[in-house]
Design a protein around this motif. Sequence first.
Motif, PDB file in Angstrom:
ATOM      1  N   MET A   1     -35.786 -59.466  78.225  1.00 28.17           N
ATOM      2  CA  MET A   1     -35.723 -58.125  78.737  1.00 28.17           C
ATOM      3  C   MET A   1     -36.264 -58.158  80.156  1.00 28.17           C
ATOM      4  SD  MET A   1     -37.451 -54.539  77.391  1.00 28.17           S
ATOM      5  CE  MET A   1     -38.243 -55.339  76.081  1.00 28.17           C
ATOM      6  N   LYS A   2     -35.552 -57.488  81.063  1.00 31.00           N
ATOM      7  CA  LYS A   2     -35.986 -57.407  82.453  1.00 31.00           C
ATOM      8  C   LYS A   2     -36.220 -55.955  82.816  1.00 31.00           C
ATOM      9  CE  LYS A   2     -33.245 -61.353  83.841  1.00 31.00           C
ATOM     10  NZ  LYS A   2     -32.127 -61.811  84.650  1.00 31.00           N
ATOM     11  N   ILE A   3     -37.340 -55.705  83.458  1.00 33.40           N
ATOM     12  CA  ILE A   3     -37.659 -54.375  83.956  1.00 33.40           C
ATOM     13  C   ILE A   3     -37.787 -54.499  85.466  1.00 33.40           C
ATOM     14  CG2 ILE A   3     -39.312 -52.487  83.942  1.00 33.40           C
ATOM     15  CD1 ILE A   3     -40.145 -53.437  81.134  1.00 33.40           C
ATOM     16  N   LYS A   4     -36.945 -53.742  86.187  1.00 34.18           N
ATOM     17  CA  LYS A   4     -36.963 -53.779  87.647  1.00 34.18           C
ATOM     18  C   LYS A   4     -37.222 -52.384  88.178  1.00 34.18           C
ATOM     19  CE  LYS A   4     -33.658 -57.527  88.081  1.00 34.18           C
ATOM     20  NZ  LYS A   4     -32.385 -57.951  88.671  1.00 34.18           N
ATOM     21  N   VAL A   5     -38.136 -52.298  89.152  1.00 35.50           N
ATOM     22  CA  VAL A   5     -38.442 -51.033  89.822  1.00 35.50           C
ATOM     23  C   VAL A   5     -38.307 -51.280  91.322  1.00 35.50           C
ATOM     24  CG1 VAL A   5     -40.162 -49.248  90.218  1.00 35.50           C
ATOM     25  CG2 VAL A   5     -40.065 -50.398  87.998  1.00 35.50           C
ATOM     26  N   LEU A   6     -37.462 -50.464  91.971  1.00 32.65           N
ATOM     27  CA  LEU A   6     -37.255 -50.568  93.413  1.00 32.65           C
ATOM     28  C   LEU A   6     -37.687 -49.268  94.076  1.00 32.65           C
ATOM     29  CD1 LEU A   6     -33.654 -52.051  93.337  1.00 32.65           C
ATOM     30  CD2 LEU A   6     -35.773 -53.307  93.612  1.00 32.65           C
ATOM     31  N   ASP A   7     -38.508 -49.362  95.100  1.00 35.83           N
ATOM     32  CA  ASP A   7     -38.934 -48.205  95.876  1.00 35.83           C
ATOM     33  C   ASP A   7     -38.342 -48.355  97.269  1.00 35.83           C
ATOM     34  OD1 ASP A   7     -40.130 -46.042  96.984  1.00 35.83           O
ATOM     35  OD2 ASP A   7     -42.193 -46.737  96.694  1.00 35.83           O
ATOM     36  N   PHE A  14     -40.670 -54.398  92.130  1.00 33.15           N
ATOM     37  CA  PHE A  14     -41.501 -54.868  91.033  1.00 33.15           C
ATOM     38  C   PHE A  14     -40.576 -55.311  89.911  1.00 33.15           C
ATOM     39  CE2 PHE A  14     -43.493 -53.966  86.921  1.00 33.15           C
ATOM     40  CZ  PHE A  14     -44.591 -54.806  87.007  1.00 33.15           C
ATOM     41  N   SER A  15     -40.751 -56.520  89.421  1.00 30.10           N
ATOM     42  CA  SER A  15     -39.940 -57.039  88.327  1.00 30.10           C
ATOM     43  C   SER A  15     -40.849 -57.603  87.247  1.00 30.10           C
ATOM     44  CB  SER A  15     -39.014 -58.151  88.817  1.00 30.10           C
ATOM     45  OG  SER A  15     -38.091 -57.646  89.735  1.00 30.10           O
ATOM     46  N   LEU A  16     -40.474 -57.337  86.006  1.00 29.24           N
ATOM     47  CA  LEU A  16     -41.207 -57.849  84.857  1.00 29.24           C
ATOM     48  C   LEU A  16     -40.199 -58.438  83.889  1.00 29.24           C
ATOM     49  CD1 LEU A  16     -43.938 -58.062  83.344  1.00 29.24           C
ATOM     50  CD2 LEU A  16     -43.425 -55.847  82.351  1.00 29.24           C
ATOM     51  N   TRP A  17     -40.381 -59.687  83.532  1.00 30.59           N
ATOM     52  CA  TRP A  17     -39.487 -60.362  82.615  1.00 30.59           C
ATOM     53  C   TRP A  17     -40.244 -60.684  81.336  1.00 30.59           C
ATOM     54  CZ3 TRP A  17     -39.423 -65.418  80.562  1.00 30.59           C
ATOM     55  CH2 TRP A  17     -38.255 -65.756  79.895  1.00 30.59           C
ATOM     56  N   ILE A  18     -39.722 -60.207  80.198  1.00 33.47           N
ATOM     57  CA  ILE A  18     -40.321 -60.461  78.890  1.00 33.47           C
ATOM     58  C   ILE A  18     -39.260 -61.130  78.026  1.00 33.47           C
ATOM     59  CG2 ILE A  18     -41.377 -59.427  76.848  1.00 33.47           C
ATOM     60  CD1 ILE A  18     -42.089 -57.023  78.655  1.00 33.47           C
ATOM     61  N   PRO A  19     -39.547 -62.297  77.447  1.00 32.94           N
ATOM     62  CA  PRO A  19     -38.559 -62.936  76.584  1.00 32.94           C
ATOM     63  C   PRO A  19     -38.197 -62.030  75.394  1.00 32.94           C
ATOM     64  CG  PRO A  19     -40.364 -64.439  77.050  1.00 32.94           C
ATOM     65  CD  PRO A  19     -40.760 -63.091  77.576  1.00 32.94           C
ATOM     66  N   THR A  20     -36.917 -61.748  75.246  1.00 33.21           N
ATOM     67  CA  THR A  20     -36.449 -60.836  74.208  1.00 33.21           C
ATOM     68  C   THR A  20     -36.767 -61.372  72.816  1.00 33.21           C
ATOM     69  OG1 THR A  20     -34.666 -60.213  75.692  1.00 33.21           O
ATOM     70  CG2 THR A  20     -34.433 -59.553  73.416  1.00 33.21           C
ATOM     71  N   GLY A  67     -21.343 -59.095  76.211  1.00 31.82           N
ATOM     72  CA  GLY A  67     -21.455 -60.093  77.265  1.00 31.82           C
ATOM     73  C   GLY A  67     -22.862 -60.555  77.571  1.00 31.82           C
ATOM     74  N   GLY A  68     -23.795 -60.365  76.672  1.00 32.39           N
ATOM     75  CA  GLY A  68     -25.139 -60.893  76.847  1.00 32.39           C
ATOM     76  C   GLY A  68     -26.142 -59.947  77.467  1.00 32.39           C
ATOM     77  N   LYS A  69     -25.698 -58.831  78.033  1.00 29.71           N
ATOM     78  CA  LYS A  69     -26.625 -57.883  78.646  1.00 29.71           C
ATOM     79  C   LYS A  69     -26.315 -56.468  78.175  1.00 29.71           C
ATOM     80  CE  LYS A  69     -27.475 -60.406  82.879  1.00 29.71           C
ATOM     81  NZ  LYS A  69     -27.453 -60.363  84.335  1.00 29.71           N
ATOM     82  N   ILE A  70     -27.367 -55.728  77.873  1.00 33.15           N
ATOM     83  CA  ILE A  70     -27.247 -54.322  77.513  1.00 33.15           C
ATOM     84  C   ILE A  70     -28.220 -53.553  78.401  1.00 33.15           C
ATOM     85  CG2 ILE A  70     -27.550 -52.585  75.725  1.00 33.15           C
ATOM     86  CD1 ILE A  70     -27.009 -54.728  73.650  1.00 33.15           C
ATOM     87  N   GLU A  71     -27.706 -52.599  79.170  1.00 33.02           N
ATOM     88  CA  GLU A  71     -28.576 -51.773  80.001  1.00 33.02           C
ATOM     89  C   GLU A  71     -29.143 -50.648  79.148  1.00 33.02           C
ATOM     90  OE1 GLU A  71     -27.032 -50.315  83.640  1.00 33.02           O
ATOM     91  OE2 GLU A  71     -26.371 -52.296  84.290  1.00 33.02           O
ATOM     92  N   GLY A  80     -35.907 -41.789  95.864  1.00 30.38           N
ATOM     93  CA  GLY A  80     -35.314 -43.079  96.171  1.00 30.38           C
ATOM     94  C   GLY A  80     -35.766 -44.209  95.269  1.00 30.38           C
ATOM     95  N   ASP A  81     -36.566 -43.897  94.257  1.00 36.38           N
ATOM     96  CA  ASP A  81     -36.980 -44.933  93.312  1.00 36.38           C
ATOM     97  C   ASP A  81     -35.825 -45.257  92.380  1.00 36.38           C
ATOM     98  OD1 ASP A  81     -39.483 -44.865  94.429  1.00 36.38           O
ATOM     99  OD2 ASP A  81     -40.288 -43.498  92.922  1.00 36.38           O
ATOM    100  N   HIS A  82     -35.749 -46.506  91.991  1.00 32.98           N
ATOM    101  CA  HIS A  82     -34.692 -46.964  91.091  1.00 32.98           C
ATOM    102  C   HIS A  82     -35.339 -47.803  90.000  1.00 32.98           C
ATOM    103  CE1 HIS A  82     -30.739 -48.439  89.907  1.00 32.98           C
ATOM    104  NE2 HIS A  82     -31.252 -49.659  89.913  1.00 32.98           N
ATOM    105  N   VAL A  83     -35.142 -47.421  88.742  1.00 34.08           N
ATOM    106  CA  VAL A  83     -35.696 -48.157  87.603  1.00 34.08           C
ATOM    107  C   VAL A  83     -34.545 -48.599  86.712  1.00 34.08           C
ATOM    108  CG1 VAL A  83     -37.185 -48.050  85.573  1.00 34.08           C
ATOM    109  CG2 VAL A  83     -37.824 -46.824  87.630  1.00 34.08           C
ATOM    110  N   LYS A  84     -34.564 -49.860  86.311  1.00 29.40           N
ATOM    111  CA  LYS A  84     -33.494 -50.407  85.484  1.00 29.40           C
ATOM    112  C   LYS A  84     -34.127 -51.323  84.443  1.00 29.40           C
ATOM    113  CE  LYS A  84     -29.047 -52.645  86.130  1.00 29.40           C
ATOM    114  NZ  LYS A  84     -28.173 -53.259  87.145  1.00 29.40           N
ATOM    115  N   ILE A  85     -33.776 -51.086  83.159  1.00 31.65           N
ATOM    116  CA  ILE A  85     -34.250 -51.936  82.075  1.00 31.65           C
ATOM    117  C   ILE A  85     -33.026 -52.542  81.403  1.00 31.65           C
ATOM    118  CG2 ILE A  85     -35.516 -52.062  79.902  1.00 31.65           C
ATOM    119  CD1 ILE A  85     -37.164 -49.681  80.852  1.00 31.65           C
ATOM    120  N   VAL A  86     -32.960 -53.864  81.409  1.00 34.66           N
ATOM    121  CA  VAL A  86     -31.827 -54.607  80.845  1.00 34.66           C
ATOM    122  C   VAL A  86     -32.323 -55.477  79.714  1.00 34.66           C
ATOM    123  CG1 VAL A  86     -30.008 -56.267  81.349  1.00 34.66           C
ATOM    124  CG2 VAL A  86     -30.686 -54.625  83.097  1.00 34.66           C
ATOM    125  N   LEU A  87     -31.629 -55.413  78.617  1.00 32.27           N
ATOM    126  CA  LEU A  87     -31.974 -56.226  77.446  1.00 32.27           C
ATOM    127  C   LEU A  87     -31.066 -57.429  77.415  1.00 32.27           C
ATOM    128  CD1 LEU A  87     -33.705 -56.308  74.852  1.00 32.27           C
ATOM    129  CD2 LEU A  87     -31.839 -55.153  73.735  1.00 32.27           C
TER     130      LEU A  87
END
Length: 87
Positions: A1-7, A14-20, A67-71, A80-87
């Motif tokens: 799982m990836k958590i990305k925050v863009l300001d 800011f990116s955080l990667w946690i093994p699913t 295809g291996g990724k689920i948003e 202007g903040d952007h948050v995206k969590i991908v599994l």
Amino acid sequence: MKIKVLDTEENKRFSLWIPTHLIFNSFFASLVPFLAAKELKKYRIKLNGKTCRKFVKALYKSRRHFGGKIELVEVHSKEGDHVKIVL
């Protein structure tokens, strides 16, 4: 799982990667009903380990199908903040 925050205002990332597999595995799925029993009892929800393991199996099957990724979440704020969590 990836958590990305863009300001975009301050140009920070800011990116955080946690093994699913660390979170979604059959061992942890078996523990969830015991860990959440008190909270689930308030709402009269009955959950067992077998159901949780089936959920984990279906999650991985659907992930392969897409295809291996689920948003899970994608949010754009006015500032202007952007948050995206991908599994």
